[in-house]
Scaffold this motif. Structure first.
Motif, PDB file in Angstrom:
ATOM      1  N   GLY A 150       0.814  -1.212   0.000  1.00 55.11           N
ATOM      2  CA  GLY A 150       0.000   0.000   0.000  1.00 55.11           C
ATOM      3  C   GLY A 150       0.842   1.254   0.000  1.00 55.11           C
ATOM      4  N   SER A 151       1.936   1.224   0.775  1.00 53.31           N
ATOM      5  CA  SER A 151       2.834   2.376   0.814  1.00 53.31           C
ATOM      6  C   SER A 151       3.543   2.572  -0.513  1.00 53.31           C
ATOM      7  N   ALA A 152       3.813   1.449  -1.220  1.00 57.00           N
ATOM      8  CA  ALA A 152       4.526   1.542  -2.490  1.00 57.00           C
ATOM      9  C   ALA A 152       3.638   2.069  -3.612  1.00 57.00           C
ATOM     10  N   ILE A 153       2.422   1.509  -3.713  1.00 59.04           N
ATOM     11  CA  ILE A 153       1.553   1.924  -4.818  1.00 59.04           C
ATOM     12  C   ILE A 153       0.799   3.209  -4.504  1.00 59.04           C
ATOM     13  N   GLY A 154       0.690   3.544  -3.208  1.00 61.29           N
ATOM     14  CA  GLY A 154      -0.032   4.755  -2.831  1.00 61.29           C
ATOM     15  C   GLY A 154       0.525   6.014  -3.469  1.00 61.29           C
ATOM     16  N   PRO A 155       1.841   6.286  -3.314  1.00 64.16           N
ATOM     17  CA  PRO A 155       2.384   7.490  -3.946  1.00 64.16           C
ATOM     18  C   PRO A 155       2.252   7.495  -5.456  1.00 64.16           C
ATOM     19  N   ALA A 160      -0.456  10.030  -9.550  1.00 62.95           N
ATOM     20  CA  ALA A 160      -1.084  10.089 -10.868  1.00 62.95           C
ATOM     21  C   ALA A 160      -2.462  10.749 -10.788  1.00 62.95           C
ATOM     22  N   LEU A 161      -3.233  10.413  -9.744  1.00 62.91           N
ATOM     23  CA  LEU A 161      -4.555  11.025  -9.584  1.00 62.91           C
ATOM     24  C   LEU A 161      -4.436  12.529  -9.353  1.00 62.91           C
ATOM     25  N   TRP A 167      -7.893  16.725  -5.305  1.00 65.02           N
ATOM     26  CA  TRP A 167      -7.357  15.966  -4.174  1.00 65.02           C
ATOM     27  C   TRP A 167      -8.325  14.914  -3.637  1.00 65.02           C
ATOM     28  N   GLY A 168      -9.626  15.150  -3.772  1.00 64.77           N
ATOM     29  CA  GLY A 168     -10.599  14.191  -3.252  1.00 64.77           C
ATOM     30  C   GLY A 168     -10.582  12.852  -3.958  1.00 64.77           C
ATOM     31  N   SER A 169      -9.983  12.806  -5.152  1.00 62.20           N
ATOM     32  CA  SER A 169      -9.966  11.539  -5.895  1.00 62.20           C
ATOM     33  C   SER A 169      -9.163  10.468  -5.175  1.00 62.20           C
ATOM     34  N   LEU A 301       3.550  12.913  -8.663  1.00 59.46           N
ATOM     35  CA  LEU A 301       3.980  11.668  -9.283  1.00 59.46           C
ATOM     36  C   LEU A 301       5.472  11.451  -9.093  1.00 59.46           C
ATOM     37  N   GLU A 302       6.267  12.508  -9.235  1.00 61.98           N
ATOM     38  CA  GLU A 302       7.712  12.386  -9.012  1.00 61.98           C
ATOM     39  C   GLU A 302       8.017  12.019  -7.570  1.00 61.98           C
ATOM     40  N   ALA A 303       7.256  12.592  -6.637  1.00 63.52           N
ATOM     41  CA  ALA A 303       7.441  12.239  -5.227  1.00 63.52           C
ATOM     42  C   ALA A 303       7.132  10.769  -4.996  1.00 63.52           C
TER      43      ALA A 303
END
Length: 518
Positions: A150-155, A160-161, A167-169, A301-303
């Protein structure tokens, strides 16, 4: 005593379903920190409101975990899990469309209450599904990797969103995950409950919630505004309620919370160490995503891409932990890992510019790898110390420790970092700024970014320079505090668990992991 039965294919498939809530909760926390600058610019929360947006979720989870864990023991752990998943999906949609800071705080509180049903349910189901100790260690390791995934795919997903949507997405990510859990859960997860348990003790539940919230509120207010009468009274009230709670549990024939578990040294030490570990990490971890965007000027996305390598290495390292228990006892692995994590936080003190992003990646990687033995083996020891019929209460204790540590870290260490930032801005802001913009810039990094955008290049540039330097000082302060806490925790684990015996509630010899096919 019946012989523990090895897990079947259904149990191992069910384990993948139980990972869904862990992935979601880690993802939810990660993307929120990533979205913090965006929601700050849109909703314009004060620094106090921003802290509440970030930590009310953890507060409510910590307050309700014990209640939900014991409720699952009574009504059924699968039933509680699916009910909580439904509520979490609805609350996620409400948070996505919040129109004010107050509304977002309220929906985050609802998310916290719903989230409190998920973790004790999943962990207690693991305790029942995997009866063989070696298989349970492997299962808990796999379950724990859900947080890392979750931590890996979250950022990445959140970045991307945020690149294309509002931000609500990021909150809407919870809806499809919960729908998948609702579809697969009834098919793959068995139902377990404590057949000997009596009715839920709602008086004890109310006392436990009030105790946690009163103490946390007092600590948070005191950390932000200094020592005064109101926070001291709040802490005193929380402690008094806690004494009533303990006294009630000791009187009841069937207490909501089994205090006798804390007489087991392995159990109590593991709970305390997990809380201290999360407390130490949360202050700095909270700030890293804002640091990458607001100070180093990276896109969301870069972060997310910067934080991907630490998460991938941490995932691999977590899967090696059970194998290492063949050669080293639990306490040595945990203590050595915490020392390693201490050095990871100290590395962050050396990061000052975008050119040092590789150094930040190294620090986050070392820190992440170092805490994995504590989180995996600590959870394993806590759950294994309790009888299977009390798995919900034991799981709730473990999760309460981590969530309370997160909430305390954000409230206390995060407030210290905010105070460092405000003091620096008070000294470094250029003269002649409008009062409203000066207050906003001196309050939060998001406020400084918004103020600089309104001031234009001539005044905006020095405001952003001061904000970046002040936020860097705050990150370094939080990292130093966290490193000190981790070092103390490493010593605590070594001293308290070095001499444990089989009477402490877990196996004296380290467990040897087995594969699902064995």
């Amino acid at each position: 005593m019946p012989t523990p039965q090895p897990a079947t294919r259904r149990e191992w498939l069910g384990l993948t379903v139980l990972m869904l809530p862990t992935v979601l909760l880690a993802l939810d926390m990660t993307v929120l920190h990533l979205a913090a600058p965006h929601l700050s610019a849109d909703l314009k929360p004060t620094s106090a409101e921003l802290l509440w947006i970030l930590d009310i979720y953890g507060f409510m989870i910590a307050g309700f975990l014990v209640t939900m864990g014991t409720l699952g023991d009574r009504i059924g752990r699968r039933r509680l899990l699916l009910t909580g998943a439904t509520a979490f999906g609805i609350a996620s949609a409400m948070a996505a469309f919040a129109t004010s800071a107050e509304m977002l705080i309220a929906t985050r509180a609802l998310l916290g209450i719903a989230g409190a049903t998920l973790m004790p349910s999943t962990l207690s189901l693991l305790r029942n599904m995997f009866q063989v100790e070696q298989e349970r260690t492997v299962a808990i390791t796999v379950w724990m990797t859900g947080f890392i995934v979750g931590s890996a795919i979250g950022p990445l997903v959140g970045g991307a969103l945020l690149e294309f949507f509002w931000w609500g997405s990021v909150f809407l990510l919870g809806v499809p995950v919960m729908l998948l859990l609702l579809v697969c859960g009834p098919l793959l997860l068995p139902e377990f409950r404590d057949e000997e348990a009596g009715a839920q003790d709602w008086t004890s539940a109310l006392l436990s919630v009030a105790m946690v919230l009163a103490v946390i509120y007092g600590l948070k207010d005191m950390a932000r505004n200094g020592v005064s009468l109101i926070p001291l009274l709040s802490i005193a009230l929380g402690l008094a309620i806690g004494m009533l709670f303990v006294r009630r549990q000791r009187r009841l024939a069937e207490p909501m919370f089994d205090l006798s578990l804390f007489a087991i040294r392995t159990f109590s030490t593991s709970v305390a160490a997990m809380m201290l570990t999360i407390l130490a990490l949360s202050g700095a971890w909270l700030m890293v995503f804002q640091y990458l965007q607001g100070v180093l000027d990276l896109s969301p996305l870069e972060a997310g891409l910067v934080m991907l390598p630490p998460a991938l290495v941490q995932t691999v390292a977590s899967l090696l932990v059970p194998r290492l228990t063949r050669y080293l006892p639990h306490w040595q692995l945990v203590s050595a890992g915490l020392v390693m994590a201490t050095f990871g936080l100290l590395i962050l003190l050396l990061v000052h510019s975008p050119a040092q992003i590789p150094l930040l990646i190294v620090g986050m990687t070392v820190m992440g790898v170092g805490v994995m033995p504590m989180m995996i083996l600590g959870t394993d020891m806590v759950v294994s110390a309790a009888p299977a019929r009390k798995a919900g209460a034991a799981s709730a204790t473990s999760e309460t420790a981590t969530e309370l540590g997160m909430a305390l870290g954000i409230a206390v260490i995060g407030s210290i970092g905010a105070a460092v930032y405000r003091q620096h801005m008070l000294e470094q802001l250029p003269a002649g700024l409008p009062d409203e913009l000066s207050l906003a810039a001196g309050d939060t990094l998001g406020g400084a970014i918004g103020a600089a955008a309104q001031l234009g290049p001539e005044l905006g540039a020095p405001v952003m320079a001061a904000a970046r330097e002040g936020f860097s000082l705050a990150l370094h302060t939080n990292s130093a505090i966290g490193a000190g806490i981790l070092a103390i925790t490493a010593v605590l684990v070594a001293v308290m668990l070095h001499s444990r015996t089989p009477d402490d509630g877990v196996e004296a010899e380290p467990t040897v992991p087995t594969s699902p096919d064995q």
